[in-house]
Design a protein around this motif. Structure first.
Motif, mmCIF file in Angstrom:
data_model
loop_
_atom_site.group_PDB
_atom_site.id
_atom_site.type_symbol
_atom_site.label_atom_id
_atom_site.label_comp_id
_atom_site.label_asym_id
_atom_site.label_seq_id
_atom_site.Cartn_x
_atom_site.Cartn_y
_atom_site.Cartn_z
ATOM 1 N N UNK A 177 -35.872 -29.160 27.308
ATOM 2 C CA UNK A 177 -34.644 -29.594 27.988
ATOM 3 C C UNK A 177 -33.763 -30.501 27.149
ATOM 4 N N UNK A 178 -34.233 -30.969 26.017
ATOM 5 C CA UNK A 178 -33.360 -31.836 25.239
ATOM 6 C C UNK A 178 -34.107 -32.618 24.177
ATOM 7 N N UNK A 179 -33.502 -33.695 23.732
ATOM 8 C CA UNK A 179 -34.135 -34.495 22.696
ATOM 9 C C UNK A 179 -33.749 -35.958 22.848
ATOM 10 N N UNK A 180 -34.583 -36.806 22.280
ATOM 11 C CA UNK A 180 -34.332 -38.244 22.316
ATOM 12 C C UNK A 180 -34.429 -38.771 20.901
ATOM 13 N N UNK A 181 -33.344 -39.366 20.418
ATOM 14 C CA UNK A 181 -33.416 -40.021 19.112
ATOM 15 C C UNK A 181 -33.808 -41.473 19.345
ATOM 16 N N UNK B 278 -42.698 -34.812 17.849
ATOM 17 C CA UNK B 278 -41.913 -35.941 17.366
ATOM 18 C C UNK B 278 -41.785 -35.830 15.846
ATOM 19 N N UNK B 279 -40.599 -36.098 15.356
ATOM 20 C CA UNK B 279 -40.319 -35.969 13.930
ATOM 21 C C UNK B 279 -39.757 -37.281 13.402
ATOM 22 N N UNK B 280 -40.205 -37.669 12.229
ATOM 23 C CA UNK B 280 -39.656 -38.877 11.609
ATOM 24 C C UNK B 280 -38.296 -38.549 11.001
ATOM 25 N N UNK B 281 -37.299 -39.359 11.305
ATOM 26 C CA UNK B 281 -35.961 -39.154 10.731
ATOM 27 C C UNK B 281 -35.721 -40.098 9.558
ATOM 28 N N UNK B 282 -36.362 -41.243 9.589
ATOM 29 C CA UNK B 282 -36.217 -42.217 8.505
ATOM 30 C C UNK B 282 -37.387 -43.179 8.569
ATOM 31 N N UNK C 227 -37.243 -38.559 16.122
ATOM 32 C CA UNK C 227 -36.631 -37.647 17.083
ATOM 33 C C UNK C 227 -37.734 -37.009 17.920
ATOM 34 N N UNK C 228 -37.621 -37.139 19.236
ATOM 35 C CA UNK C 228 -38.610 -36.541 20.133
ATOM 36 C C UNK C 228 -37.975 -35.330 20.812
ATOM 37 N N UNK C 229 -38.636 -34.186 20.694
ATOM 38 C CA UNK C 229 -38.160 -32.984 21.407
ATOM 39 C C UNK C 229 -38.721 -33.048 22.822
ATOM 40 N N UNK C 230 -37.839 -33.141 23.801
ATOM 41 C CA UNK C 230 -38.283 -33.305 25.195
ATOM 42 C C UNK C 230 -38.483 -31.918 25.802
ATOM 43 N N UNK C 231 -39.663 -31.375 25.608
ATOM 44 C CA UNK C 231 -39.946 -30.030 26.104
ATOM 45 C C UNK C 231 -38.852 -29.083 25.664
ATOM 46 N N UNK D 29 -31.052 -42.511 22.040
ATOM 47 C CA UNK D 29 -29.907 -41.654 22.362
ATOM 48 C C UNK D 29 -30.487 -40.364 22.925
ATOM 49 N N UNK D 30 -30.193 -40.088 24.170
ATOM 50 C CA UNK D 30 -30.785 -38.915 24.843
ATOM 51 C C UNK D 30 -29.741 -37.830 25.030
ATOM 52 N N UNK D 31 -30.149 -36.600 24.782
ATOM 53 C CA UNK D 31 -29.286 -35.447 25.048
ATOM 54 C C UNK D 31 -30.099 -34.460 25.876
ATOM 55 N N UNK D 32 -29.643 -34.202 27.080
ATOM 56 C CA UNK D 32 -30.443 -33.380 27.994
ATOM 57 C C UNK D 32 -29.566 -32.298 28.617
#
Lengths: 182, 327
Positions: free
Chosen positions: B108-112, B67-71, B102-106, B139-142
């Motif tokens: 398969x994608x990411x979730x902001x 998980x990364x801080x965006x703001x 921002x969470x890197x979902x393994x 916001x999910x992108x998979x």
């Protein structure tokens, strides 16, 4: 994760953890290729495993003359196409009285190509349509239009004439347009 | 579809597709067998130790995502997240009004994670990537096969079918799902809604998902759907929906058919069939009886037309009745 070159070198030295990391890096690309070439999710899983087992055997022959991903890609294409040829030969031996119009070798065999499970979003209809193409047409379409191989190379890989490759590509595109317009 | 459109569509195909399950254990087993056959002289005890190590490794799970801080300063549990960290199964990620993450979902994608959100990682397995969204927005992108990415909310579960979407909810379950790519199913134990790209569905506590509608649905139609779904609007609201629906709203009528009182089904079907004729094999009687094959056949046609309309938006004008290009 270490840089890919380092992983390859470590895997070549027999480090199975490095080999697993290589698998993690490349499995998506290999599976996508296998899925599209076979048109069947179950076969794609089997072929993907075959590719990585074969990779373990062949790793020592990789000399870094091309990018590792390109080399692996070529290996994967060979594994899938060899298996397809072997399966066809086996089917011909087992079913010598099969209907000669069943399409073996002429791109028939769509009956074996169950559509893959839904994949990435927007492309879902196209992916399904590709999976439903006859075997020969699908192989040429995937190799030419998606993977960027030339007809001469495809002819060599698939074991067909260059003209046949062109004809199969034309047929595949026509079938796809019809399916997507339906 | 012409040659150029086909090539453009081919160019958009993903180069990489994650397999539906982890194939490594099978590969590892095959490699181990080969090794065993050539190293037959290895003492049994050493092999047993080796096997135990492998079993230990295979049992070792990695139930955490980067998980990364965006703001701002999101909280990982109670610890401020300065740059990046690991979100483990059971951990909560909290953002205030000025922070995002921002969470890197393994793989398969990411979730902001948008501001004002409380999100928990529930499962991180190859076949089950699951979050709980207690409140806020993501916001999910998979890019993965369907049904391995889930987000539980107080009103139900968003089930990814290979897509990108925005999901927001308050702590009780009043929320909204907007799909921008692919398709999502939003389901409770009792009802489910299919939401393709370019469509929206509202959610409510104890009810779950309403009827999805297209982004450009007229406001009166959306109000009528809201009245039917969440305000006990009944037959009157359903008739309003029918009167306001256009061919491009067929996906809403398809859902309405399954939710109206049985006495109204024929009316809904007739309106749907007038807007988008049913495909061959789907009869009035079967659709009104809610036979699953008939409903699936109809949905396939509606979905295909909707998909073409969305994808070719701004490029070609698509007839919403047939999905063909307007001349």
């Amino acid at each position: 994760m270490p840089p890919p070159d380092d992983l390859v070198a470590r895997a070549q030295a027999g480090d199975q953890t490095a080999f697993r990391d290589l698998y993690r890096q490349h499995v998506g690309r290999v599976y996508a290729l296998c899925l599209r070439l076979t048109g069947n999710a179950g076969d794609a899983e089997d072929r993907t495993q075959d590719v990585f087992v074969r990779l373990w055997d062949k790793l020592s022959s990789f000399r870094g003359e091309s990018a590792f991903s390109s080399w692996l890609h070529r290996l994967a294409v060979n594994v899938v196409l060899n298996e397809a040829r072997t399966t066809k030969r086996r089917e011909l031996r087992v079913m010598p009285t099969a209907d000669p119009d069943s399409g073996v070798g002429a791109g028939g065999g769509a009956q074996h190509a169950a559509p893959p499970r839904d994949v990435a979003g927007l492309s879902i209809d196209l992916e399904r349509a590709i999976a439903e193409l006859p075997d020969g047409a699908r192989e040429v379409f995937v190799l030419f239009d998606i993977e960027g191989y030339g007809h001469a190379e495809i002819a060599q890989l698939v074991g067909i004439a260059e003209g046949t490759s062109k004809a199969q590509l034309f047929r595949a595109r026509q079938l796809l347009r019809e399916k997507l317009d339906a | 579809m012409n040659e150029e459109e086909l090539q453009r569509a081919v160019g958009r195909l993903p180069k990489s597709i994650e397999p539906p399950r982890d194939l490594w254990p099978g590969i590892e087993t095959r490699l181990r067998k080969r090794r065993w056959s050539s190293w037959y002289w290895v003492p049994l005890a050493a092999a047993a130790v080796f096997a135990l190590v492998l079993i230990g490794r295979s049992l070792e799970t990695h139930p955490a995502f980067d998980v990364t801080s965006l703001a701002g300063r999101p909280l990982l549990g109670t610890t401020p997240l300065t740059a990046s960290g690991r979100l483990r199964v059971g951990d909560w990620l909290l953002t205030d009004d000025s922070s995002r993450a921002l969470v890197a979902v393994g793989r398969i994608g990411e979730v902001e994670v948008k501001p004002g959100t409380r999100l928990q990682l529930v499962a991180a397995r190859a076949d089950d990537h699951r979050f709980a969204l207690a409140r806020g927005a993501i916001q999910a992108t998979v890019d993965a096969v369907p049904r391995i990415f889930y987000v539980d909310t107080p009103a139900g579960t968003a089930i990814d079918l290979g897509c990108a979407y925005t999901l927001e909810t308050d702590s009780l379950g009043t929320g909204r799902l907007h799909v921008t790519r692919g398709e999502v199913e939003f389901a409770t134990a009792n009802r489910g809604s299919r939401v393709p790209l370019g469509a929206i569905v509202q959610t409510r506590p104890a009810i779950g998902p309403g009827i999805p509608y297209v982004e450009d649905a007229p406001a009166p139609l959306v109000r009528a759907l809201t009245a039917f779904d969440f305000e006990k609007g009944g037959a009157r609201a359903a008739r309003n929906v029918l009167a306001l629906a256009r061919a491009q709203d067929a996906l809403s009528l398809w859902h309405l058919l399954q939710r109206v009182d049985p006495t109204l089904r024929a009316t809904v079907y007739d309106r749907l069939a007038a807007l988008v004729p049913p495909p061959p094999g789907v009869t009035r009687a079967r659709a009104i009886a809610l036979e699953s094959r008939a409903l699936e056949g109809y949905w396939t046609k509606i979905h295909r037309i909707h998909f073409r309309r969305m994808v070719l938006q701004g490029v070609r004008e698509i007839d919403p009745r047939t999905g063909t290009t307007k001349r």
